[in-house]
Motif scaffolding. Structure first.
Motif, PDB file in Angstrom:
ATOM      1  N   HIS A 293       0.851  -1.192   0.000  1.00  0.00           N
ATOM      2  CA  HIS A 293       0.000   0.000   0.000  1.00  0.00           C
ATOM      3  C   HIS A 293       0.887   1.242   0.000  1.00  0.00           C
ATOM      4  N   VAL A 294       0.597   2.163  -0.913  1.00  0.00           N
ATOM      5  CA  VAL A 294       1.372   3.402  -1.024  1.00  0.00           C
ATOM      6  C   VAL A 294       0.772   4.437  -0.076  1.00  0.00           C
ATOM      7  N   ASP A 295       1.541   4.808   0.952  1.00  0.00           N
ATOM      8  CA  ASP A 295       1.070   5.795   1.927  1.00  0.00           C
ATOM      9  C   ASP A 295       1.484   7.215   1.568  1.00  0.00           C
ATOM     10  N   LYS A 296       2.580   7.330   0.829  1.00  0.00           N
ATOM     11  CA  LYS A 296       3.075   8.660   0.467  1.00  0.00           C
ATOM     12  C   LYS A 296       3.854   8.545  -0.837  1.00  0.00           C
ATOM     13  N   LEU A 297       3.633   9.499  -1.719  1.00  0.00           N
ATOM     14  CA  LEU A 297       4.315   9.496  -3.017  1.00  0.00           C
ATOM     15  C   LEU A 297       4.757  10.926  -3.324  1.00  0.00           C
ATOM     16  N   VAL A 298       6.073  11.097  -3.473  1.00  0.00           N
ATOM     17  CA  VAL A 298       6.626  12.437  -3.686  1.00  0.00           C
ATOM     18  C   VAL A 298       7.380  12.463  -5.011  1.00  0.00           C
ATOM     19  N   PHE A 299       6.994  13.402  -5.860  1.00  0.00           N
ATOM     20  CA  PHE A 299       7.618  13.574  -7.172  1.00  0.00           C
ATOM     21  C   PHE A 299       8.286  14.941  -7.210  1.00  0.00           C
ATOM     22  N   ASN A 300       9.623  14.946  -7.370  1.00  0.00           N
ATOM     23  CA  ASN A 300      10.371  16.208  -7.391  1.00  0.00           C
ATOM     24  C   ASN A 300       9.983  17.121  -6.233  1.00  0.00           C
ATOM     25  N   GLN A 301       9.950  16.526  -5.048  1.00  0.00           N
ATOM     26  CA  GLN A 301       9.653  17.216  -3.784  1.00  0.00           C
ATOM     27  C   GLN A 301       8.216  17.708  -3.680  1.00  0.00           C
ATOM     28  N   LEU A 302       7.350  17.269  -4.589  1.00  0.00           N
ATOM     29  CA  LEU A 302       5.937  17.632  -4.531  1.00  0.00           C
ATOM     30  C   LEU A 302       5.135  16.370  -4.222  1.00  0.00           C
ATOM     31  N   GLU A 303       4.425  16.388  -3.099  1.00  0.00           N
ATOM     32  CA  GLU A 303       3.668  15.202  -2.706  1.00  0.00           C
ATOM     33  C   GLU A 303       2.393  15.094  -3.532  1.00  0.00           C
ATOM     34  N   LEU A 304       2.190  13.923  -4.096  1.00  0.00           N
ATOM     35  CA  LEU A 304       1.007  13.683  -4.919  1.00  0.00           C
ATOM     36  C   LEU A 304      -0.165  13.274  -4.035  1.00  0.00           C
ATOM     37  N   PRO A 305      -1.403  13.549  -4.473  1.00  0.00           N
ATOM     38  CA  PRO A 305      -2.577  13.279  -3.629  1.00  0.00           C
ATOM     39  C   PRO A 305      -2.900  11.787  -3.536  1.00  0.00           C
ATOM     40  N   ASP A 306      -3.792  11.458  -2.616  1.00  0.00           N
ATOM     41  CA  ASP A 306      -4.199  10.067  -2.404  1.00  0.00           C
ATOM     42  C   ASP A 306      -4.836   9.461  -3.659  1.00  0.00           C
ATOM     43  N   THR A 307      -5.482  10.286  -4.484  1.00  0.00           N
ATOM     44  CA  THR A 307      -6.124   9.759  -5.697  1.00  0.00           C
ATOM     45  C   THR A 307      -5.086   9.153  -6.643  1.00  0.00           C
ATOM     46  N   THR A 308      -3.914   9.783  -6.723  1.00  0.00           N
ATOM     47  CA  THR A 308      -2.843   9.255  -7.582  1.00  0.00           C
ATOM     48  C   THR A 308      -2.290   7.961  -6.997  1.00  0.00           C
ATOM     49  N   ARG A 309      -2.123   7.923  -5.692  1.00  0.00           N
ATOM     50  CA  ARG A 309      -1.611   6.709  -5.033  1.00  0.00           C
ATOM     51  C   ARG A 309      -2.548   5.537  -5.272  1.00  0.00           C
ATOM     52  N   ARG A 310      -3.855   5.772  -5.103  1.00  0.00           N
ATOM     53  CA  ARG A 310      -4.821   4.684  -5.294  1.00  0.00           C
ATOM     54  C   ARG A 310      -4.873   4.240  -6.751  1.00  0.00           C
ATOM     55  N   MET A 311      -4.750   5.206  -7.663  1.00  0.00           N
ATOM     56  CA  MET A 311      -4.759   4.868  -9.081  1.00  0.00           C
ATOM     57  C   MET A 311      -3.582   3.964  -9.432  1.00  0.00           C
ATOM     58  N   LEU A 312      -2.415   4.285  -8.903  1.00  0.00           N
ATOM     59  CA  LEU A 312      -1.224   3.478  -9.164  1.00  0.00           C
ATOM     60  C   LEU A 312      -1.334   2.098  -8.528  1.00  0.00           C
ATOM     61  N   GLU A 313      -1.926   2.023  -7.355  1.00  0.00           N
ATOM     62  CA  GLU A 313      -2.133   0.727  -6.702  1.00  0.00           C
ATOM     63  C   GLU A 313      -3.060  -0.158  -7.527  1.00  0.00           C
ATOM     64  N   ARG A 314      -4.099   0.462  -8.101  1.00  0.00           N
ATOM     65  CA  ARG A 314      -5.031  -0.318  -8.928  1.00  0.00           C
ATOM     66  C   ARG A 314      -4.372  -0.790 -10.226  1.00  0.00           C
ATOM     67  N   GLU A 315      -3.543   0.074 -10.790  1.00  0.00           N
ATOM     68  CA  GLU A 315      -2.968  -0.215 -12.102  1.00  0.00           C
ATOM     69  C   GLU A 315      -1.778  -1.172 -12.028  1.00  0.00           C
ATOM     70  N   PHE A 316      -1.004  -1.110 -10.924  1.00  0.00           N
ATOM     71  CA  PHE A 316       0.216  -1.911 -10.825  1.00  0.00           C
ATOM     72  C   PHE A 316       0.197  -2.736  -9.539  1.00  0.00           C
ATOM     73  N   ASP A 317       0.409  -4.031  -9.685  1.00  0.00           N
ATOM     74  CA  ASP A 317       0.424  -4.948  -8.548  1.00  0.00           C
ATOM     75  C   ASP A 317       1.853  -5.047  -8.013  1.00  0.00           C
ATOM     76  N   LEU A 318       2.095  -4.431  -6.842  1.00  0.00           N
ATOM     77  CA  LEU A 318       3.432  -4.440  -6.253  1.00  0.00           C
ATOM     78  C   LEU A 318       3.560  -5.492  -5.152  1.00  0.00           C
ATOM     79  N   GLY A 319       2.553  -6.342  -5.021  1.00  0.00           N
ATOM     80  CA  GLY A 319       2.606  -7.386  -4.007  1.00  0.00           C
ATOM     81  C   GLY A 319       3.257  -8.649  -4.544  1.00  0.00           C
ATOM     82  N   PHE A 320       3.329  -9.670  -3.683  1.00  0.00           N
ATOM     83  CA  PHE A 320       3.788 -10.970  -4.157  1.00  0.00           C
ATOM     84  C   PHE A 320       2.974 -12.062  -3.480  1.00  0.00           C
TER      85      PHE A 320
END
Length: 349
Positions: A293-320
């Motif tokens: 689960h992505v709790d925080k995502l920072v791009f070039n020192q700018l923190e992206l919102p929870d909507t982007t984190r959830r979108m990435l979690e849905r699109e990419f499976d980082l589990g095993f």
């Protein structure tokens, strides 16, 4: 290409991860959040449209199934009444009253045909009834999801309006509203033409590498230990980073770090700085897995919102999936400490 070349030559330091001041960084971060939440609103609206069409299709199917079941109900009712009134008993007595073996077999064949036809009628009625119930349940589920999406959409719109109002106030108070607005506009172009694709590139590489993690664990001496019916997988952060770099050169400048109840991953390549913070949980649906689960995502020192984190979690499976390591076990617990990821497994009966 013109946009990309222009952005690379931007004199503003935000594109290189160095906002000129904390106030500027905060305005740019909120501006980026507005852009991303707007995209989430578009995704929600699209999903709403899909679900609405699905509900309409299901409603037509339900109407057709109801008409079919009425016809089938009459036939099934006639069969049930024949048994209730003893008509089939009379038929059986006719068979039993046959005067010769030849007549007995002929009548018995007729009896079997009639009984078989009765069963087919009843089975068909049950199939139609189950199909109708399933379609009705799907409509209810779709309606509930639509209602939830509607509330979510309203909340996100209110959130954007509040953020926009706050940003407008800060821009007006910045002393150079035109320059700040231009900075925000260029950041939006940079993010939508370069930033989001670079972030997704890392996530895609991670998701691909995680598919091969079970095999890597199996090949490590001491990677799996056992005590009775309990198995334990231990992965060191150095081992994980070595594994990732063997999977994709993109991770040469990117590293994971395990801390107590937290996982961080960060790196820098060319003009991109990316930092991810999250945690693992054990999930049993749709299958047993260790889910990131992505709790925080920072791009070039700018923190992206929870909507982007959830979108990435849905699109990419980082589990095993531990069952790819040992098919007869399931994960029961996952934890992180300094430098170590530990997964507890139990035999699955």
């Amino acid at each position: 290409m013109v946009c990309i070349i222009f952005l690379i030559q931007l004199p503003w330091t935000y594109a290189y991860g160095e906002p000129s001041s904390e106030d500027t960084r905060e305005i740019l971060q909120q501006s980026l959040s507005i852009v991303e939440i707007d995209h989430e609103i578009e995704r929600i609206a699209e999903r709403q449209n899909q679900l609405d069409k699905q509900r309409q299709t299901l409603s037509i199917q339900l109407q057709e199934q109801e008409e079919q079941i009425h016809t089938q109900q009459d036939r099934a009712g006639a069969v049930v009444r024949s048994y209730y009134t003893g008509e089939r008993d009379s038929l059986l007595m006719t068979v039993l009253g046959a005067r010769s073996i030849k007549d007995l077999f002929v009548l018995y064949d007729y009896y079997q045909i009639i009984i078989g036809r009765d069963q087919a009628v009843l089975d068909k009625y049950q199939d139609r009834y189950r199909a109708m119930q399933q379609t009705s349940a799907q409509i209810n589920q779709t309606s509930a999801e639509l209602s939830e999406l509607k509330n979510n959409l309203q909340n996100q719109r209110e959130r954007v309006l509040a953020l926009q109002k706050e940003v407008d106030g800060k821009v007006a108070a910045s002393g150079d509203a035109a320059a700040m607005q231009k900075l925000m506009d260029e950041l939006t172009i940079y993010w939508e033409n370069i930033g989001i694709y670079e972030v997704k590139r890392y996530f895609k590489a991670l998701a691909s590498a995680m598919q091969n993690l079970p095999q890597f664990i199996q090949e490590q001496n001491g990677g799996i230990s056992t005590t009775g019916t309990t198995y334990t997988i231990r992965i060191g952060q150095d081992e994980l980073n070595t594994f990732l770099r063997s999977q994709n050169p993109i991770f040469e400048d990117f590293a994971f770090k395990f801390e107590k109840d937290r996982i961080t991953a960060s790196g820098q390549r060319d003009q991109l700085q990316l930092s991810i913070e999250g945690h693992y949980t054990v999930e049993n649906e749709p299958q047993n897995s260790i889910r990131f689960h992505v709790d925080k995502l920072v791009f070039n020192q700018l923190e992206l919102p929870d909507t982007t984190r959830r979108m990435l979690e849905r699109e990419f499976d980082l589990g095993f999936y531990p069952q790819k390591i040992l098919s007869f076990v399931k994960a029961t617990e996952v934890s992180t400490s300094e430098g170590i990821l530990e997964v507890k497994l139990a035999i699955s009966f």
